[in-house]
Motif scaffolding. Structure first.
Motif, PDB file in Angstrom:
ATOM      1  N   SER A 249     -13.425  -2.817   7.392  1.00 38.96           N
ATOM      2  CA  SER A 249     -12.499  -2.811   6.262  1.00 38.96           C
ATOM      3  C   SER A 249     -12.294  -1.401   5.716  1.00 38.96           C
ATOM      4  N   MET A 250     -13.343  -0.596   5.702  1.00 41.36           N
ATOM      5  CA  MET A 250     -13.207   0.796   5.261  1.00 41.36           C
ATOM      6  C   MET A 250     -12.289   1.568   6.205  1.00 41.36           C
ATOM      7  N   THR A 251     -12.414   1.299   7.506  1.00 41.62           N
ATOM      8  CA  THR A 251     -11.536   1.945   8.487  1.00 41.62           C
ATOM      9  C   THR A 251     -10.089   1.539   8.266  1.00 41.62           C
ATOM     10  N   ALA A 252      -9.845   0.247   8.121  1.00 35.43           N
ATOM     11  CA  ALA A 252      -8.482  -0.247   7.927  1.00 35.43           C
ATOM     12  C   ALA A 252      -7.867   0.307   6.658  1.00 35.43           C
ATOM     13  N   ALA A 253      -8.627   0.314   5.573  1.00 35.16           N
ATOM     14  CA  ALA A 253      -8.109   0.813   4.298  1.00 35.16           C
ATOM     15  C   ALA A 253      -7.778   2.295   4.374  1.00 35.16           C
ATOM     16  N   THR A 254      -8.634   3.056   5.055  1.00 32.74           N
ATOM     17  CA  THR A 254      -8.403   4.504   5.160  1.00 32.74           C
ATOM     18  C   THR A 254      -7.159   4.810   5.979  1.00 32.74           C
ATOM     19  N   VAL A 255      -7.004   4.160   7.122  1.00 32.11           N
ATOM     20  CA  VAL A 255      -5.816   4.383   7.959  1.00 32.11           C
ATOM     21  C   VAL A 255      -4.559   4.011   7.188  1.00 32.11           C
ATOM     22  N   ALA A 256      -4.583   2.880   6.490  1.00 35.63           N
ATOM     23  CA  ALA A 256      -3.417   2.451   5.719  1.00 35.63           C
ATOM     24  C   ALA A 256      -3.105   3.411   4.584  1.00 35.63           C
ATOM     25  N   MET A 257      -4.138   3.870   3.903  1.00 39.28           N
ATOM     26  CA  MET A 257      -3.939   4.778   2.769  1.00 39.28           C
ATOM     27  C   MET A 257      -3.341   6.100   3.229  1.00 39.28           C
ATOM     28  N   LEU A 258      -3.887   6.683   4.279  1.00 41.14           N
ATOM     29  CA  LEU A 258      -3.413   7.981   4.743  1.00 41.14           C
ATOM     30  C   LEU A 258      -2.028   7.924   5.369  1.00 41.14           C
ATOM     31  N   SER A 259      -1.635   6.760   5.868  1.00 38.91           N
ATOM     32  CA  SER A 259      -0.325   6.649   6.514  1.00 38.91           C
ATOM     33  C   SER A 259       0.757   6.120   5.572  1.00 38.91           C
ATOM     34  N   GLY A 260       0.399   5.943   4.309  1.00 39.54           N
ATOM     35  CA  GLY A 260       1.406   5.558   3.328  1.00 39.54           C
ATOM     36  C   GLY A 260       1.843   4.118   3.372  1.00 39.54           C
ATOM     37  N   VAL A 261       0.989   3.225   3.841  1.00 38.37           N
ATOM     38  CA  VAL A 261       1.322   1.798   3.839  1.00 38.37           C
ATOM     39  C   VAL A 261       1.380   1.306   2.396  1.00 38.37           C
ATOM     40  N   THR A 262       2.395   0.521   2.080  1.00 37.85           N
ATOM     41  CA  THR A 262       2.517  -0.064   0.745  1.00 37.85           C
ATOM     42  C   THR A 262       2.585  -1.586   0.859  1.00 37.85           C
ATOM     43  N   ASP A 263       2.306  -2.252  -0.261  1.00 38.19           N
ATOM     44  CA  ASP A 263       2.373  -3.713  -0.293  1.00 38.19           C
ATOM     45  C   ASP A 263       2.797  -4.140  -1.690  1.00 38.19           C
ATOM     46  N   ASN A 264       3.888  -4.895  -1.781  1.00 33.20           N
ATOM     47  CA  ASN A 264       4.413  -5.346  -3.067  1.00 33.20           C
ATOM     48  C   ASN A 264       3.857  -6.689  -3.515  1.00 33.20           C
ATOM     49  N   VAL A 265       2.978  -7.272  -2.733  1.00 34.74           N
ATOM     50  CA  VAL A 265       2.438  -8.599  -3.027  1.00 34.74           C
ATOM     51  C   VAL A 265       0.916  -8.527  -3.022  1.00 34.74           C
ATOM     52  N   PRO A 266       0.248  -9.159  -3.993  1.00 30.89           N
ATOM     53  CA  PRO A 266      -1.216  -9.134  -4.012  1.00 30.89           C
ATOM     54  C   PRO A 266      -1.811 -10.095  -2.994  1.00 30.89           C
TER      55      PRO A 266
END
Length: 475
Positions: free
Chosen positions: A415-432
């Motif tokens: 999960s730390m890996t997934a969150a880091t890759v998403a954060m650095l690549s600018g992934v966004t999410d409009n739904v919780p």
């Protein structure tokens, strides 16, 4: 004659934990030769509802709940209250307490029973460590808030994704477009988020008399114009408003009043007095400082770059996976959901990738190294893959329960890996919410990297857990 037990299960989100607890209790009761009926209070409402006759004839009731429920119907019965996780991990122990007589009888508090029209909420009778009432009240508010954020976020995402046109400020929906009113409906749904959160926190504390002051306080907290601020106090203000309104209402309930006034206390006196007090507190004392705090937090998040973003992603990813839907997970999830309303959707983007990694990773792990998993775990792996697709972190619980020291570090790393890759690549999410399902409804920005992040986290989890685990010992 066999003992007859009843149970109610309910978790804040009303999805996985609610039904897993019901299944575990039913299985443990069957093994003990005890009759049991379980009412589930999930996200779609109450199912398998307990009847008055069943409650009357029952030998006891297990309440595996992480949010407030009404208790009137259990008056005078032996009631054992516990967290949902206890019903999942140690259902047999809960049932044995009834067999040994180690369960107290539920009695309403004196001050509540003297006030007609007020339903009692859950009281903790469990010996030893009681469930944290602050956490329970917060999760009660969150459970009612989430549908508004989901609906609002989806409508906004769909209107921008299908009807938006690129402009200087990003995607903009033209006023004449079919999608313009859809966008407004989504924005309207968002405005209910903080009042609903505050209102149902107050309900958890003070029952129905807390609803009006909680929602009014939440609305004032979210609207900075009440206290001369361009930015409102946001979700932090809403949480504070809910607790203040709830405890003020509960304090007023405890005051001795003439019997002639008792019938109007819950519908007039308590809501009116509590609303005035919480409103004045926010307008003249609390609103502006909290709004400044929220504005500073937003600016801090906007300014995060490089290593600071990585640190935030690592923390959020670890929290999401640590207890797979438990209190630590919910803190991170609530932060991400609240930041959607503040425009910081990249935080939920990282969380959305982290949410689905534990079940997907464990599903993949059970396929890659079948010799390291029991037959029932191999079946659980198939279910985990399905649960991961729709963003249910709890799909990894069966694996963690059986081997926590090897599984939990692996899923946290993934999960730390997934969150880091998403954060650095600018992934966004409009739904919780998380998992591939949110990309399917066009709620995610930078979809390719979203799937890259999920894939990376899934592989890290599967490989690390399989390295740590040992082959199953065959008899």
């Amino acid at each position: 004659m066999n003992m007859k037990l009843l149970a109610v299960t309910s978790c804040p989100n009303g999805i996985a934990h609610t039904y897993m607890a019901a299944e575990k209790l039913a299985k443990a009761a069957e093994e003990a030769g005890i009759d049991i009926k379980v009412e589930t209070q999930g996200s779609i409402g109450a199912e398998n509802v307990l009847t008055e006759e069943e409650i009357e004839t029952a030998d006891g009731i297990i309440l595996a709940v992480d949010k407030s429920i009404e208790m009137d119907r259990f008056e005078g019965k032996r009631v054992l209250t516990c967290a949902v996780s206890d019903a999942i991990h140690k259902p047999g122990e809960l049932i044995r307490r009834f067999e040994s007589g180690d369960v107290s009888v539920h009695r309403s508090r004196k001050e509540d029973s003297e006030k007609p029209g007020i339903s009692q909420t859950i009281r903790i009778h469990k010996k030893g460590r009681a469930q944290n009432p602050v956490y329970r009240s917060l999760m009660n508010g969150v459970s009612y808030m989430i549908p508004f954020v989901v609906v609002g976020g989806l409508l906004i995402a769909l209107s921008l994704g299908l009807g938006g046109e690129p402009g200087a400020k990003g995607l903009v929906v033209p006023d004449h477009s079919f999608w313009a009113p859809i966008l407004k409906v989504g924005e309207a749904a968002f405005t209910f988020m903080v009042p609903i959160l505050a209102g149902f926190i107050a309900v958890s504390i003070a029952d129905r008399p807390g609803l009006a002051p909680g929602m009014i306080g939440g609305y004032i907290a979210a609207d900075g114009s009440f206290y001369g601020s361009e930015a409102g106090a946001g979700f932090i203000g809403g949480i504070l408003a809910g607790f203040i309104a709830g405890y003020i209402a509960r304090w007023i309930k405890s005051l001795p009043v003439p019997r002639v006034l008792q019938p109007i206390m819950p519908i007039l006196v308590i809501p009116l007095a509590a609303s005035i007090l919480v409103g004045l507190l926010f307008i003249f004392v609390l609103g502006a400082p909290i709004a400044s705090l929220m504005e500073g937090l937003t600016q801090f998040l906007q300014g995060m770059q490089g290593s600071s973003k990585v640190l935030l992603a690592l923390i959020l990813g670890a929290m999401i996976a640590f207890d797979m839907g438990g209190p630590v997970n919910k803190v991170a999830f609530l932060f991400g959901a609240a930041m959607i309303a503040e425009g910081q959707t990249f935080i939920m983007g990282a969380i959305a990738a982290a949410i689905c990694t534990p079940p997907l990773g464990m599903g993949l792990a059970s396929l890659l190294a079948r010799s390291k998993y029991q037959p029932e775990e191999q079946e659980a792996g198939k279910a985990a893959l399905a649960m991961g697709f729709v963003g249910i972190t709890e799909g990894a619980i069966p694996f963690a329960a059986g081997d926590p020291l090897r599984v939990i570090p692996g899923i946290m790393a993934g999960s730390m890996t997934a969150a880091t890759v998403a954060m650095l690549s600018g992934v966004t999410d409009n739904v919780p919410h998380g998992g591939p399902i949110v990309a399917a409804v066009q709620a995610v920005g930078n979809v390719p990297m979203f799937f890259v992040a999920i894939a990376a986290g899934t592989v890290v989890t599967a490989l690390l857990v399989n390295v740590l685990k040992k082959p199953v010992q065959t008899k």
